[in-house]
Motif scaffolding. Structure first.
Motif, mmCIF file in Angstrom:
data_model
loop_
_atom_site.group_PDB
_atom_site.id
_atom_site.type_symbol
_atom_site.label_atom_id
_atom_site.label_comp_id
_atom_site.label_asym_id
_atom_site.label_seq_id
_atom_site.Cartn_x
_atom_site.Cartn_y
_atom_site.Cartn_z
ATOM 1 N N GLY A 47 1.542 12.664 -6.886
ATOM 2 C CA GLY A 47 0.936 12.534 -8.201
ATOM 3 C C GLY A 47 -0.182 13.548 -8.359
ATOM 4 N N CYS A 99 3.625 4.155 -16.021
ATOM 5 C CA CYS A 99 3.149 3.901 -14.669
ATOM 6 C C CYS A 99 2.196 2.706 -14.688
ATOM 7 C CB CYS A 99 2.450 5.132 -14.096
ATOM 8 S SG CYS A 99 1.162 5.842 -15.129
ATOM 9 N N VAL A 105 -1.270 6.508 -9.539
ATOM 10 C CA VAL A 105 -0.425 7.702 -9.557
ATOM 11 C C VAL A 105 -0.942 8.743 -8.593
ATOM 12 C CG1 VAL A 105 0.284 9.664 -10.975
ATOM 13 C CG2 VAL A 105 0.394 7.343 -11.905
ATOM 14 N N PRO A 111 4.829 8.363 -6.465
ATOM 15 C CA PRO A 111 4.374 7.413 -7.481
ATOM 16 C C PRO A 111 5.540 6.914 -8.338
ATOM 17 C CG PRO A 111 3.725 9.638 -8.063
ATOM 18 C CD PRO A 111 4.241 9.702 -6.659
#
Length: 126
Positions: A47, A99, A105, A111
């Protein structure tokens, strides 16, 4: 149906800049979370940056101060401005949506997002 289409990747020299764009359709950030994830050849996904509907942003330590994530609601487009690029930034960059949280993340390997774009390649030469 959610669609995410990235553009803006390319090849630059070390110290250069690129701006990635992600055209969004079928997804509203107001109550969600979106981000940019990269994957170097042979590595896990990482991420890079994330933003939520409240405007909270998070960045991986490796890109803080160099990358900026932003969202243009009028254009339904997510951006990643990348400055002072380094060879280690070379990777496939993916736009992703939905998310659990921005900090999750950037803290996690691989992620989790529900929706992904097809990716755009960024290559930085020394």
């Amino acid at each position: 149906q959610v669609q995410l289409v990235e553009s803006g990747g390319g090849s630059v020299q070390s110290g250069g800049s690129l701006r990635l764009s992600c055209k969004i359709s079928g997804y509203t950030l107001e109550t969600g979370c979106m981000g940019w994830v990269r994957q170097r050849l042979g590595d896990e996904r990482e991420g890079v940056a994330a933003i939520d509907g409240g405007g909270i942003v998070s960045y991986a330590e490796s890109v803080k101060g160099r990358f900026t994530i932003s969202l243009d609601n009028a254009e339904n487009t997510l951006y990643l401005q990348m400055n002072d690029l380094k060879p280690e930034d070379t990777a496939m960059y993916y736009c992703a949506a939905n998310c659990a949280g921005t900090w999750i993340v950037v803290a996690a390997i691989n992620p989790v997002f529900n929706y992904w774009g097809q990716g755009t390649q960024v290559t930085v030469s020394s």
